[in-house]
Design a protein around this motif. Structure first.
Motif, mmCIF file in Angstrom:
data_model
loop_
_atom_site.group_PDB
_atom_site.id
_atom_site.type_symbol
_atom_site.label_atom_id
_atom_site.label_comp_id
_atom_site.label_asym_id
_atom_site.label_seq_id
_atom_site.Cartn_x
_atom_site.Cartn_y
_atom_site.Cartn_z
ATOM 1 N N PRO A 294 -3.638 2.718 0.001
ATOM 2 C CA PRO A 294 -2.482 2.047 0.589
ATOM 3 C C PRO A 294 -2.715 1.771 2.068
ATOM 4 N N GLY A 295 -2.048 0.722 2.577
ATOM 5 C CA GLY A 295 -2.098 0.475 4.012
ATOM 6 C C GLY A 295 -2.936 -0.714 4.414
ATOM 7 N N GLN A 296 -2.706 -1.871 3.772
ATOM 8 C CA GLN A 296 -3.438 -3.071 4.198
ATOM 9 C C GLN A 296 -3.096 -3.397 5.644
ATOM 10 N N SER A 297 -1.854 -3.095 6.030
ATOM 11 C CA SER A 297 -1.468 -3.364 7.412
ATOM 12 C C SER A 297 -2.175 -2.435 8.376
ATOM 13 N N LEU A 298 -2.737 -1.344 7.856
ATOM 14 C CA LEU A 298 -3.514 -0.430 8.674
ATOM 15 C C LEU A 298 -4.999 -0.745 8.603
ATOM 16 N N ASP B 23 -3.909 -9.424 6.576
ATOM 17 C CA ASP B 23 -2.859 -8.724 5.858
ATOM 18 C C ASP B 23 -1.636 -9.620 5.806
ATOM 19 N N ASN C 150 -4.042 -7.089 11.235
ATOM 20 C CA ASN C 150 -5.489 -6.971 11.336
ATOM 21 C C ASN C 150 -6.152 -8.114 10.585
ATOM 22 N N ASN D 267 3.116 -4.172 3.712
ATOM 23 C CA ASN D 267 1.966 -5.061 3.799
ATOM 24 C C ASN D 267 0.864 -4.507 2.924
ATOM 25 N N GLU D 268 0.878 -4.825 1.649
ATOM 26 C CA GLU D 268 -0.083 -4.236 0.732
ATOM 27 C C GLU D 268 -0.987 -5.262 0.093
#
Lengths: 115, 114
Positions: A96-100, B92, B31, B99-100
């Protein structure tokens, strides 16, 4: 290393058949994705899943469905295959965590031809 | 949905030269990632740059990000025949569950001539 395995590299099916594409990952990733890749169009997201039995439509879900009964396995189903579904299908998984910035890990793809 | 676009669509250079590929996107991001795809294979993650970063290096790779222009570039220095591949940027994007998911560009096909 993460391994994402797609059940077939090449598959030929007939119009109207129900087609199952299988994907298995071995790193306990929560997220799994199905894309199709066509020349000039890049990768387009069909469906993704962020947990067992959870799914969300991507950009082009029409004509497809998915199943995720176990965390490691994500299946793409073509309910009634049509010639315009001839394509390269790519499966991916991620934490999990595409925004990361979590990267996606891809299988080698299934080249599907619908005759 | 936002769509990244790579420029150029195809690039051929001599081995040893530098290769530069560009990516543009449409909406705000957290990102941007670059991936490589060898012929007939899946994509492989190369490098990540966050929205608060302007430049990042990894080996022979250099990535820049200009959020004001919504663009990024990937530079491969001292190219090798093994760098022949397609290169994709990915950003993203919002989904119903945070945001997945990532949105991929259309790719740049790089050919290194020995």
């Amino acid at each position: 290393d993460v391994k994402v395995t797609q059940s077939s590299r090449y598959l030929v099916k007939r119009t109207g058949e129900k087609v199952f594409l299988e994907c298995v990952q071995d790193m306990d990733h929560e997220n799994m994705f199905w894309y199709r890749q066509d020349p000039g169009l890049g990768l387009r997201l069909i469906y993704f899943s962020y947990d067992v039995k959870m799914k969300e439509k991507g950009d082009i879900p029409e004509g497809y469905s998915v199943s995720r009964e176990k965390k490691e396995r994500f299946s793409l189903i073509l309910e009634s295959a049509s010639t315009n579904q001839t394509s390269m299908y790519l499966c991916a998984s991620s934490l999990p965590g595409q925004s990361l910035g979590q990267p996606q890990h891809f299988g080698d793809g299934t080249r599907l031809s619908i005759l | 949905s936002q769509q990244g676009e790579e420029d150029p669509q195809a690039l051929s250079i001599q081995e040893g030269e530098n290769a530069t590929m560009n990516c543009s996107y449409k909406t705000s991001i957290n990102n941007l990632q670059w991936y490589r795809q060898n012929s007939g294979r899946g994509l492989v993650h190369l490098i990540l740059i966050r929205s608060n970063e302007r430049e990042k290096h990894s080996g022979r790779l250099r990535v820049t990000l200009d959020t004001s222009k919504k663009s990024s570039s990937l530079l491969i220095t001292a190219s090798r025949a093994a760098d022949t591949a397609s290169y994709f940027c990915a950003t993203d994007a919002e989904s119903n569950f945070g945001n997945e998911k990532l949105t991929f560009g259309t790719g740049t096909r790089l050919t290194i001539i020995p």
